[in-house]
Design a protein around this motif. Structure first.
Motif, PDB file in Angstrom:
ATOM      1  N   LYS A 169       0.834  -1.215   0.000  1.00  0.00           N
ATOM      2  CA  LYS A 169       0.000   0.000   0.000  1.00  0.00           C
ATOM      3  C   LYS A 169       0.862   1.256   0.000  1.00  0.00           C
ATOM      4  O   LYS A 169       0.633   2.197  -0.767  1.00  0.00           O
ATOM      5  N   THR A 170       1.899   1.292   0.838  1.00  0.00           N
ATOM      6  CA  THR A 170       2.781   2.456   0.914  1.00  0.00           C
ATOM      7  C   THR A 170       3.543   2.646  -0.384  1.00  0.00           C
ATOM      8  O   THR A 170       3.728   3.778  -0.857  1.00  0.00           O
ATOM      9  N   ARG A 171       4.000   1.552  -1.003  1.00  0.00           N
ATOM     10  CA  ARG A 171       4.720   1.647  -2.277  1.00  0.00           C
ATOM     11  C   ARG A 171       3.829   2.211  -3.377  1.00  0.00           C
ATOM     12  O   ARG A 171       4.252   3.046  -4.172  1.00  0.00           O
ATOM     13  N   LEU A 172       2.595   1.727  -3.445  1.00  0.00           N
ATOM     14  CA  LEU A 172       1.668   2.219  -4.466  1.00  0.00           C
ATOM     15  C   LEU A 172       1.419   3.714  -4.305  1.00  0.00           C
ATOM     16  O   LEU A 172       1.364   4.457  -5.287  1.00  0.00           O
ATOM     17  N   GLN A 173       1.272   4.162  -3.064  1.00  0.00           N
ATOM     18  CA  GLN A 173       0.990   5.580  -2.818  1.00  0.00           C
ATOM     19  C   GLN A 173       2.220   6.447  -3.062  1.00  0.00           C
ATOM     20  O   GLN A 173       2.126   7.518  -3.653  1.00  0.00           O
ATOM     21  N   SER A 174       3.397   6.014  -2.588  1.00  0.00           N
ATOM     22  CA  SER A 174       4.608   6.809  -2.767  1.00  0.00           C
ATOM     23  C   SER A 174       5.089   6.760  -4.208  1.00  0.00           C
ATOM     24  O   SER A 174       5.748   7.678  -4.681  1.00  0.00           O
ATOM     25  N   GLN A 175       4.737   5.689  -4.946  1.00  0.00           N
ATOM     26  CA  GLN A 175       5.118   5.562  -6.348  1.00  0.00           C
ATOM     27  C   GLN A 175       4.559   6.703  -7.173  1.00  0.00           C
ATOM     28  O   GLN A 175       5.241   7.260  -8.037  1.00  0.00           O
ATOM     29  N   LEU A 190     -13.517   5.117   3.825  1.00  0.00           N
ATOM     30  CA  LEU A 190     -13.870   6.528   3.970  1.00  0.00           C
ATOM     31  C   LEU A 190     -12.658   7.422   4.258  1.00  0.00           C
ATOM     32  O   LEU A 190     -12.682   8.614   3.936  1.00  0.00           O
ATOM     33  N   THR A 191     -11.611   6.881   4.840  1.00  0.00           N
ATOM     34  CA  THR A 191     -10.460   7.705   5.240  1.00  0.00           C
ATOM     35  C   THR A 191      -9.225   7.499   4.364  1.00  0.00           C
ATOM     36  O   THR A 191      -8.172   8.061   4.647  1.00  0.00           O
ATOM     37  N   THR A 192      -9.335   6.728   3.278  1.00  0.00           N
ATOM     38  CA  THR A 192      -8.187   6.476   2.406  1.00  0.00           C
ATOM     39  C   THR A 192      -7.568   7.746   1.815  1.00  0.00           C
ATOM     40  O   THR A 192      -6.332   7.844   1.736  1.00  0.00           O
ATOM     41  N   PRO A 193      -8.339   8.751   1.366  1.00  0.00           N
ATOM     42  CA  PRO A 193      -7.693   9.964   0.828  1.00  0.00           C
ATOM     43  C   PRO A 193      -6.707  10.602   1.803  1.00  0.00           C
ATOM     44  O   PRO A 193      -5.640  11.090   1.383  1.00  0.00           O
ATOM     45  N   PHE A 194      -7.011  10.607   3.078  1.00  0.00           N
ATOM     46  CA  PHE A 194      -6.082  11.178   4.065  1.00  0.00           C
ATOM     47  C   PHE A 194      -4.851  10.290   4.238  1.00  0.00           C
ATOM     48  O   PHE A 194      -3.760  10.779   4.534  1.00  0.00           O
ATOM     49  N   ASP A 195      -5.011   8.988   4.041  1.00  0.00           N
ATOM     50  CA  ASP A 195      -3.864   8.086   4.098  1.00  0.00           C
ATOM     51  C   ASP A 195      -2.924   8.357   2.932  1.00  0.00           C
ATOM     52  O   ASP A 195      -1.696   8.342   3.089  1.00  0.00           O
ATOM     53  N   VAL A 196      -3.475   8.618   1.751  1.00  0.00           N
ATOM     54  CA  VAL A 196      -2.667   8.949   0.577  1.00  0.00           C
ATOM     55  C   VAL A 196      -1.909  10.259   0.810  1.00  0.00           C
ATOM     56  O   VAL A 196      -0.713  10.362   0.526  1.00  0.00           O
ATOM     57  N   ALA A 197      -2.607  11.266   1.340  1.00  0.00           N
ATOM     58  CA  ALA A 197      -1.959  12.552   1.618  1.00  0.00           C
ATOM     59  C   ALA A 197      -0.834  12.394   2.637  1.00  0.00           C
ATOM     60  O   ALA A 197       0.238  12.993   2.491  1.00  0.00           O
ATOM     61  N   LYS A 198      -1.053  11.581   3.664  1.00  0.00           N
ATOM     62  CA  LYS A 198      -0.027  11.355   4.681  1.00  0.00           C
ATOM     63  C   LYS A 198       1.234  10.756   4.068  1.00  0.00           C
ATOM     64  O   LYS A 198       2.356  11.194   4.345  1.00  0.00           O
ATOM     65  N   THR A 199       1.059   9.760   3.209  1.00  0.00           N
ATOM     66  CA  THR A 199       2.210   9.122   2.573  1.00  0.00           C
ATOM     67  C   THR A 199       2.973  10.109   1.709  1.00  0.00           C
ATOM     68  O   THR A 199       4.212  10.167   1.753  1.00  0.00           O
ATOM     69  N   HIS A 200       2.284  10.914   0.917  1.00  0.00           N
ATOM     70  CA  HIS A 200       2.937  11.898   0.054  1.00  0.00           C
ATOM     71  C   HIS A 200       3.754  12.891   0.882  1.00  0.00           C
ATOM     72  O   HIS A 200       4.877  13.244   0.514  1.00  0.00           O
ATOM     73  N   ILE A 201       3.194  13.357   1.977  1.00  0.00           N
ATOM     74  CA  ILE A 201       3.881  14.353   2.797  1.00  0.00           C
ATOM     75  C   ILE A 201       5.100  13.748   3.486  1.00  0.00           C
ATOM     76  O   ILE A 201       6.173  14.364   3.549  1.00  0.00           O
TER      77      ILE A 201
END
Length: 365
Positions: free
Chosen positions: A43-49, A290-301
């Motif tokens: 999950k983290t790799r997909l988001q940071s990718q 419901l909270t996945t968008p905030f998880d994506v933002a957290k990984t990017h930051i």
């Protein structure tokens, strides 16, 4: 002396001490971490990718230790391998140097790009080794001790206090929403530095280990101060606080419903496990979506080291969300949704059922 109060099918027993609850929570956390860490890595790799793909290749400019103007092409680890020695000199000097980003900071070639959850599992195992699916397990386990003690024991204490002292059924019904949010705020704030390290370790490709990530984190602290360790706390709270409130609200409701429809009035540990497992999996899945968008933002930051300098303005959560939706569409806000739900559902189920069974066993003793 034992005090028991029956409320909505829940039995409060003062013979269960905070230590019993902590042991039960830590046991569940250990089992959960071992089973679901691979999904967390994917999950983290997909988001940071997606972050790495949008980061331009630019030059590194070093003037002095405190004036670094650069954006890492590979944002995770600014001093990978012997890059620091090549750029700053073997003696540690910092004369002005201009270098084009080294090739080892380039984005992974296209045949290593992760296309989805299973594709991520296969490619990480094939190109980096099967054990790399448990990358970041050390900081994950380190997080669980304070997190479980604060989160689960804190939630139980506040929830039991309301049940024993507040007779308003409306407050009792919605208290999990508030209590769960408060408990998660405290836990997330305490473990945020470890969460940052874990995210950077998991988003790194093969060849980058914990020691190298710690070098980058240490350099960040020297330049930006100790508070930089809480980088990403805001999106973490945006993700975890509503998740926790929704999770506990759903969990309590589903578990009470299952208990009320149980024909046998005497609940065995196996019954506690079954009800907690189902309630945890269902409520955790809904809250995760419901909270996945905030998880994506957290990984990017957290993987963006271009904002490690104290002088740089820190990205805001909704600015990051707008940027992601603008570049990738609303679909980009749910990057990593499948591995996130695949991780959260069993982890919530295993964690809460282990916790409830542990408490039930201590109560019987």
């Amino acid at each position: 002396m034992t005090t028991q109060v029956a409320t909505n099918g829940n039995q409060l027993n003062s013979s269960i001490t905070p230590m019993h609850k902590t042991v039960s929570a830590c046991g569940g956390a250990l089992l959960t971490s071992l089973l679901v860490t691979p999904l967390d890595v994917v999950k983290t790799r997909l988001q940071s990718q997606t972050f790495h793909q949008r980061t331009p290749k630019i030059a590194y400019v070093y003037g002095s230790p405190l004036s670094v103007a650069c954006i890492d092409t590979y944002p995770l680890v600014p001093h990978r391998g012997n890059v620091a020695c090549r750029w700053r000199g073997q003696s540690g000097g910092c004369s002005p140097v201009l270098r084009i980003c080294a090739s080892d900071f380039a984005i992974e070639d296209s045949n290593r790009q992760l296309k989805g959850t299973w594709d991520g599992v296969v490619k990480i195992a094939r190109h980096e080794g099967f054990t790399k699916l448990w990358k970041g397990l050390s900081p994950t386990l380190l997080m669980q001790i304070p997190a479980t003690a604060i989160y689960y024991v804190g939630y139980d204490y506040m929830r039991d206090f309301i049940k024993l002292n507040v007779r308003d059924p409306v407050i009792d019904k919605y208290s999990p929403l508030v209590v769960g949010s408060i408990a998660r705020t405290c836990a997330a704030t305490c473990i945020s530095p470890i969460e940052l390290i874990r995210t950077r370790v998991q988003s790194a490709s093969s060849g980058t280990n914990l020691a190298e990530v710690m070098v980058g984190v240490s350099d960040m602290v020297k330049r930006a101060g100790a508070l930089s360790l809480w980088k990403g706390l805001s999106p973490t709270l945006w993700r975890d606080v509503p998740f926790s409130g929704l999770y506990w609200m759903g969990y309590e409701s589903i578990r009470d419903h299952l208990k009320n429809n149980h024909t046998d009035g005497n609940l065995k540990p196996s019954d506690e496990f079954q009800f907690a497992f189902i309630a945890g999996a269902v409520s955790g899945s809904v809250a995760a979506v419901l909270t996945t968008p905030f998880d994506v933002a957290k990984t990017h930051i957290q993987v963006d080291t271009s904002n490690d300098l104290a002088s740089k303005s820190k990205p805001k959560v909704f600015e990051v969300l707008r940027s992601i939706s603008k570049k990738q569409g609303y679909k980009g806000l749910f990057t990593g949704l499948i591995p996130r739900v695949a991780k959260v559902a069993p982890s919530c189920a295993i964690m809460i059922s282990s916790y409830e069974v542990g408490k039930a066993l201590f109560r019987e003793q």
